[in-house]
Scaffold this motif. Structure first.
Motif, mmCIF file in Angstrom:
data_model
loop_
_atom_site.group_PDB
_atom_site.id
_atom_site.type_symbol
_atom_site.label_atom_id
_atom_site.label_comp_id
_atom_site.label_asym_id
_atom_site.label_seq_id
_atom_site.Cartn_x
_atom_site.Cartn_y
_atom_site.Cartn_z
ATOM 1 N N LEU A 160 0.819 -1.228 0.000
ATOM 2 C CA LEU A 160 0.000 0.000 0.000
ATOM 3 C C LEU A 160 0.843 1.263 0.000
ATOM 4 C CD1 LEU A 160 -2.851 -1.188 2.417
ATOM 5 C CD2 LEU A 160 -2.725 -1.278 -0.106
ATOM 6 N N GLY A 161 2.096 1.147 -0.480
ATOM 7 C CA GLY A 161 2.951 2.332 -0.611
ATOM 8 C C GLY A 161 3.797 2.556 0.632
ATOM 9 N N GLY A 162 4.698 3.530 0.494
ATOM 10 C CA GLY A 162 5.617 3.792 1.619
ATOM 11 C C GLY A 162 6.520 4.951 1.255
ATOM 12 N N GLY A 163 7.771 4.887 1.702
ATOM 13 C CA GLY A 163 8.709 5.957 1.379
ATOM 14 C C GLY A 163 9.626 5.504 0.255
ATOM 15 N N GLY A 164 10.855 5.987 0.269
ATOM 16 C CA GLY A 164 11.882 5.525 -0.673
ATOM 17 C C GLY A 164 11.374 5.354 -2.103
ATOM 18 N N VAL A 165 11.856 4.285 -2.710
ATOM 19 C CA VAL A 165 11.488 4.068 -4.126
ATOM 20 C C VAL A 165 9.995 3.725 -4.250
ATOM 21 C CG1 VAL A 165 12.110 1.598 -4.213
ATOM 22 C CG2 VAL A 165 12.326 2.982 -6.269
ATOM 23 N N ASP A 166 9.447 3.098 -3.218
ATOM 24 C CA ASP A 166 8.003 2.775 -3.201
ATOM 25 C C ASP A 166 7.193 4.070 -3.282
ATOM 26 O OD1 ASP A 166 6.020 0.800 -0.786
ATOM 27 O OD2 ASP A 166 5.682 1.303 -2.890
ATOM 28 N N GLY A 167 7.585 5.039 -2.468
ATOM 29 C CA GLY A 167 6.881 6.328 -2.471
ATOM 30 C C GLY A 167 7.045 7.041 -3.806
ATOM 31 N N ALA A 168 8.249 6.986 -4.359
ATOM 32 C CA ALA A 168 8.510 7.675 -5.643
ATOM 33 C C ALA A 168 7.678 7.056 -6.763
ATOM 34 C CB ALA A 168 10.000 7.579 -5.969
ATOM 35 N N ILE A 169 7.588 5.722 -6.756
ATOM 36 C CA ILE A 169 6.819 5.034 -7.806
ATOM 37 C C ILE A 169 5.328 5.353 -7.674
ATOM 38 C CG2 ILE A 169 6.020 2.716 -8.538
ATOM 39 C CD1 ILE A 169 8.957 1.790 -8.221
ATOM 40 N N HIS A 170 4.817 5.314 -6.456
ATOM 41 C CA HIS A 170 3.385 5.625 -6.284
ATOM 42 C C HIS A 170 3.092 7.080 -6.625
ATOM 43 C CE1 HIS A 170 1.251 2.063 -4.739
ATOM 44 N NE2 HIS A 170 2.458 1.670 -4.346
ATOM 45 N N ARG A 171 3.968 7.983 -6.262
ATOM 46 C CA ARG A 171 3.738 9.398 -6.607
ATOM 47 C C ARG A 171 3.708 9.577 -8.118
ATOM 48 N NH1 ARG A 171 7.025 10.237 -2.380
ATOM 49 N NH2 ARG A 171 8.950 10.428 -3.605
ATOM 50 N N ALA A 172 4.645 8.936 -8.799
ATOM 51 C CA ALA A 172 4.733 9.131 -10.260
ATOM 52 C C ALA A 172 3.605 8.399 -10.999
ATOM 53 C CB ALA A 172 6.087 8.628 -10.755
ATOM 54 N N ALA A 173 3.175 7.255 -10.453
ATOM 55 C CA ALA A 173 2.146 6.457 -11.145
ATOM 56 C C ALA A 173 0.750 7.041 -10.942
ATOM 57 C CB ALA A 173 2.181 5.010 -10.639
ATOM 58 N N GLY A 174 0.545 7.671 -9.788
ATOM 59 C CA GLY A 174 -0.770 8.221 -9.485
ATOM 60 C C GLY A 174 -1.635 7.239 -8.695
ATOM 61 N N PRO A 175 -2.820 7.676 -8.284
ATOM 62 C CA PRO A 175 -3.678 6.916 -7.357
ATOM 63 C C PRO A 175 -4.186 5.574 -7.899
ATOM 64 C CG PRO A 175 -4.807 8.892 -8.160
ATOM 65 C CD PRO A 175 -3.395 8.982 -8.642
ATOM 66 N N LYS A 176 -4.247 5.432 -9.210
ATOM 67 C CA LYS A 176 -4.758 4.160 -9.768
ATOM 68 C C LYS A 176 -3.834 2.986 -9.437
ATOM 69 C CE LYS A 176 -7.457 5.782 -13.817
ATOM 70 N NZ LYS A 176 -8.590 6.172 -13.109
ATOM 71 N N LEU A 177 -2.538 3.313 -9.220
ATOM 72 C CA LEU A 177 -1.617 2.226 -8.861
ATOM 73 C C LEU A 177 -2.006 1.657 -7.504
ATOM 74 C CD1 LEU A 177 0.879 0.476 -9.296
ATOM 75 C CD2 LEU A 177 2.251 2.303 -8.310
#
Ligand code: APR
Length: 174
Positions: A32-49
């Motif tokens: 369900l997301g987090g910081g680091g690369v997880d956070g960067a990927i979710h931010r860039a992908a948007g809420p649908k991810l």
């Protein structure tokens, strides 16, 4: 015929900017997301991810699950959960190798040809970088020697320190 190391590249930068078939996320078991690369990927992908991740029911350490990339340049994200370093006697090495192996297997299954990995477990999960890099490179080489289904594995390192560790190991192995 490309040798297995011709199929391995190192890149210094932000994995969310890459335009390959799939990038790998260093996630946690909730997905369900987090910081680091997880956070960067979710931010860039948007809420649908996150919406799709919610439907996956989490992920065990060493396992890998796939989603679409949404607003990322890539069509797919493979989510894997690295081990938390706790001294090295709790199966961390095998779990980390499984992250790379299972992500590559899943990519091959989905006919993905180019895949990019971050340095899984080398941030919040505190895995010692040299050991983690060794496992990453060895597991990728073993997979690429045994199968020609993947054309390119790119290790994307955001810091100069980690990039030079991977570079030394790749050069030394020759
Ligand atoms: N591109 C490439 N690499 C990155 C990026 C990025 N945009 N952002 C961070 N990194 C690097 C970190 O510098 C580190 O070397 O990825 C590596 C992995 O660090 P983390 O993202 O902290 O991942 P990990 O150590 O596996 O810990 C996972 O942290 O973010 C949470 O939800 C995640 O709970 C999980 C845990």
């Amino acid at each position: 015929m490309k040798t297995r190391d011709d199929k391995i590249d190192l890149l210094r930068g932000d994995i969310t900017k890459l335009d390959v078939d799939a990038i790998v996320n260093a996630a946690n078991t909730s997905l369900l997301g987090g910081g680091g690369v997880d956070g960067a990927i979710h931010r860039a992908a948007g809420p649908k991810l996150l919406e799709e991740c919610r439907s996956l029911g989490g992920c065990q350490p060493g396992q890998a699950k796939i989603t679409r990339g949404y607003n990322l340049p890539v069509p797919f994200v493979i989510h894997t959960v690295g081990p938390v370093w706790s001294g090295g006697n709790r199966g961390e090495a095998e779990a980390l190798a499984n992250c790379y192996r299972n992500s590559l297997r899943l990519a091959a299954e989905k006919e993905i040809k180019t895949i990019a990995f971050p340095a899984i477990s080398c941030g919040a999960y505190r895995y010692p970088i040299a050991e983690a890099a060794q496992i990453a490179l060895r597991t990728a080489r073993d997979f690429l020697s045994a199968s020609d289904q993947i054309d390119k594995v790119i290790f994307v390192l955001i810091t100069g320190e980690i990039f030079s560790v991977y570079k030394q190991l790749l050069l030394r192995a020759g």
